[in-house]
Scaffold this motif. Sequence first.
Motif, PDB file in Angstrom:
ATOM      1  N   LEU A  37      66.008  81.082 -24.559  1.00  0.00           N
ATOM      2  CA  LEU A  37      66.957  80.021 -24.887  1.00  0.00           C
ATOM      3  C   LEU A  37      66.512  78.649 -24.400  1.00  0.00           C
ATOM      4  N   THR A  38      65.357  78.586 -23.715  1.00  0.00           N
ATOM      5  CA  THR A  38      64.897  77.301 -23.184  1.00  0.00           C
ATOM      6  C   THR A  38      63.384  77.259 -23.195  1.00  0.00           C
ATOM      7  N   TYR A  92      72.217  75.088 -27.123  1.00  0.00           N
ATOM      8  CA  TYR A  92      72.478  73.730 -27.605  1.00  0.00           C
ATOM      9  C   TYR A  92      73.034  72.818 -26.514  1.00  0.00           C
ATOM     10  N   ALA A  93      72.933  73.236 -25.284  1.00  0.00           N
ATOM     11  CA  ALA A  93      73.571  72.477 -24.199  1.00  0.00           C
ATOM     12  C   ALA A  93      72.536  72.006 -23.186  1.00  0.00           C
ATOM     13  N   GLU A 117      83.268  72.225 -21.619  1.00  0.00           N
ATOM     14  CA  GLU A 117      83.346  72.404 -23.073  1.00  0.00           C
ATOM     15  C   GLU A 117      82.113  73.086 -23.660  1.00  0.00           C
ATOM     16  N   TYR A 118      81.024  73.146 -22.890  1.00  0.00           N
ATOM     17  CA  TYR A 118      79.810  73.791 -23.391  1.00  0.00           C
ATOM     18  C   TYR A 118      79.787  75.289 -23.096  1.00  0.00           C
ATOM     19  N   ALA A 119      80.685  75.774 -22.272  1.00  0.00           N
ATOM     20  CA  ALA A 119      80.616  77.155 -21.821  1.00  0.00           C
ATOM     21  C   ALA A 119      80.689  78.175 -22.954  1.00  0.00           C
ATOM     22  N   PRO A 120      81.606  78.036 -23.927  1.00  0.00           N
ATOM     23  CA  PRO A 120      81.647  79.064 -24.987  1.00  0.00           C
ATOM     24  C   PRO A 120      80.323  79.205 -25.741  1.00  0.00           C
ATOM     25  N   GLY A 121      79.717  78.095 -26.083  1.00  0.00           N
ATOM     26  CA  GLY A 121      78.461  78.167 -26.818  1.00  0.00           C
ATOM     27  C   GLY A 121      77.348  78.788 -26.005  1.00  0.00           C
ATOM     28  N   VAL A 122      77.241  78.406 -24.743  1.00  0.00           N
ATOM     29  CA  VAL A 122      76.206  78.982 -23.880  1.00  0.00           C
ATOM     30  C   VAL A 122      76.467  80.471 -23.675  1.00  0.00           C
ATOM     31  N   GLU A 130      77.940  82.592 -25.715  1.00  0.00           N
ATOM     32  CA  GLU A 130      77.573  83.337 -26.920  1.00  0.00           C
ATOM     33  C   GLU A 130      76.062  83.478 -27.049  1.00  0.00           C
ATOM     34  N   ALA A 131      75.341  82.410 -26.702  1.00  0.00           N
ATOM     35  CA  ALA A 131      73.880  82.476 -26.782  1.00  0.00           C
ATOM     36  C   ALA A 131      73.317  83.477 -25.776  1.00  0.00           C
TER      37      ALA A 131
END
Length: 815
Positions: free
Chosen positions: A597-598, A619-620, A642-647, A649-650
């Motif tokens: 992821l990075t 994406y964060a 606000e970035y927690a859900p996306g991270v 899921e990834a």
Amino acid sequence: MPSLPDRARIVIIGGGVVGCSLAYHLAKRGAGADVLLLERHRLTAGTTWHAAGLVGQLRATQNLTRLAQYTTGLYRGLEAETGQPTGFRESGSLAVATTAARFEELRRGASMARRFGLEVRVLGPSEAAAMWPLMEARDIVGAVHLPRDGYVNPIDVTQALARGARMGGARIEEGVSVTAILTGNGRVAGVMTDRGPVRAEAVANCAGMWAHGLAAAAGVTVPLHAAEHFYVVTETIPELPPDLPVLRDPDLCTYVKPEPGRLLVGWFETRAKPWGMGGVPPDFSFGHLPDDMEHVAPLLEAASRRLPVLERTGIRLFFNGPESFTPDDRYLLGEAPELPGLYVAAGFNSIGIQSAGGAGRVLADWILDGHPPMDLWDVDIRRAMPFQRNARYLRDRTVEALGLLYAMHWPFRQPETARGVRRSPIHDRLAAAGACFGEVAGWERANWFAPPGMRPEYEYSYGRQNWFAASAEEHRAVREAAGLFDQTSFAQFVVEGADAEAALNRICANDVAVPPGRVVYTQWLNERGGIEADLTVTRESETRFRIVTAAASQTRDFAWLRRHLPPEARVAAWDASSAYATLSLMGPRSRQILSALTSEDLSNEGFPFATAREIDLAYARVWATRITYVGELGWELHMPAEYAPGVFEALMEAGAPHGMRLAGYHALNSLRIEKAYRHWGHDITDEDDPIQAGLGFAVAWDKPGGFIGQRALLARRGCSPTRRLAAFILEDPAPLLYHNEPIWRDGVMVGHITSGMFGHTVGRSVGLGYVGCEHGADAAFVTAGRYEIEIAGERFAARVTLKPPYDPAGARIRS
């Protein structure tokens, strides 16, 4: 009417048993002439006058038991000292159990009592029946007898304390209402009364049910709420034997206090009736509430089954009076974190009489010395959270809180009311994945995850509870592959400014003068060398630091930080906890998962242990901190909420091929105990120093400028401590350790377990605890003994080690 002084060094608000005890103990310390106690009506007019007056000594922790023991000793001699009768009677107490689980609870309590120096006897049904001949005992499976418990007359003992306070020079004024707490220059300045202002250096809010509203008006959180409390007093019972002990039957929510020729029978029912939602009337004095026979009838009927004599005995008095309860059933004591100089002693949860002596003594010391005389974290007001001032929350929790006094005190028991206060941004995703949530500081935290086909609900017991196997799988995933923890409940503070490094280095025992991107594990110490906080400090830039600490100590730690930043320093500190979410990825495959992821170099050379940097992840942009509380390779990932859900899921997608599992706080606890990682509030407190706790490696002994507590620590350096923290592994894989189990060395009790859990990697229960020896608990002494741990009266062999039971060299965290 005598004139009211316009100034006093210490003003006490409230003339109940607690306020009078505080005045008495301040006078015993020689400060009586500086004390002014103000009571709006007459002494005892709030709740003290109608208390049952029970005096029990066994409490949930060693220090609270010490305070209850002190109270009993004080009441025993108070009449001789003051000439005022107290009605003290050392009748003893008898607690009975009608289930095997309750009897285990009582036997565990008996083991704890012996560790705390209390005389205690475990009895069989026939012995219990002989001690209480009027009791129906056919369903009783066992009992515990504490012969030094007893009772007093609440009004008389309060008057005795007041007389003792006056003898020591304290002034007590009745008929004076305090209408407000005065402030100035960021601290308490006195009180406003209906007869004018009184300036003061310190104010003690001992106002009972009124303490909440009085404090709230001054911006201070004192979370308590009144509830109706019921008892009856019988007519004369001719056949009542003399010298009966106080009887407690928690399975029937019932207590029974013998009185001359009569019985007082009271209850702590499972669903209580909150009272005073709109505030307690200011003129409510020596008051009682309307009878409610519909509410009490089932309780009285159950008590009659235990004591058949009640069925043929009339009721002389039916009483309903309010008492105040706190959200966690522990009272509130100490200096308010929001307002220096304002002290609180309130919310005594129906144990005010038996707590007042000890609470008054330690609060007097706290006021005069500037710090508590012992570890009081269990009742420290700094555990309270600002949201707990919310009236609806308090009312809803009080429905449950009263009954918890006699409910089963199961390991890992979670409150059922007033839930869902604080939730992480991924709470719903965790719930959908089978999370069973627990509560800490209002946070809903995933304690374990139910596998498919299992309901995420606790089934409590003293044995292996229904989540044991599920948590074991989470534990093993972290050791063998990877586990993902939601740790958004972390408290996070930002310290920033040109003088941030110098200011923090004075507060921290370790050296935070490190390059940006370094993480420092450290304690905050008091001047006596005791551990006030246990946390990490990350240097994000030359002028900015991030502090990460536990959710439960958020209020306490931030108050300590603010009060110890030099006022002249060019530095600002703020609580950023609500701004950030934290996901922790731990385990030997965490590097592979994150690498998907990075593009950052996550190798040991590129990203060493105890470093942190801002990286792209999915994406964060997140702060990745390579640190661990489980003893494996891993990263804490801090990000704007606000970035927690996306991270999340990834990470779930990237982790699936590697065997990553969601993991909860029960697994976190079992993992950390296998590594002998300390937990503040259990294994380390403000009474323990880094030498005793085995944390000397986190002390920068000779750093320039020194640190708070350095002088006290240096005086002990090189000396063998009289107590030392060690890890214990039970030889038998069946028993479970929780806390407070006595530690025996060569047949001598030398300490107790401070925290315990089943270690799924070592295959045994593991506990941490201090081994004490007045001649020195050096490594040779600790490791030479033959150890046993006492659980519910039975001793089990244990191995001791001063190194972590798992990966003692720490190779895996640096892999």
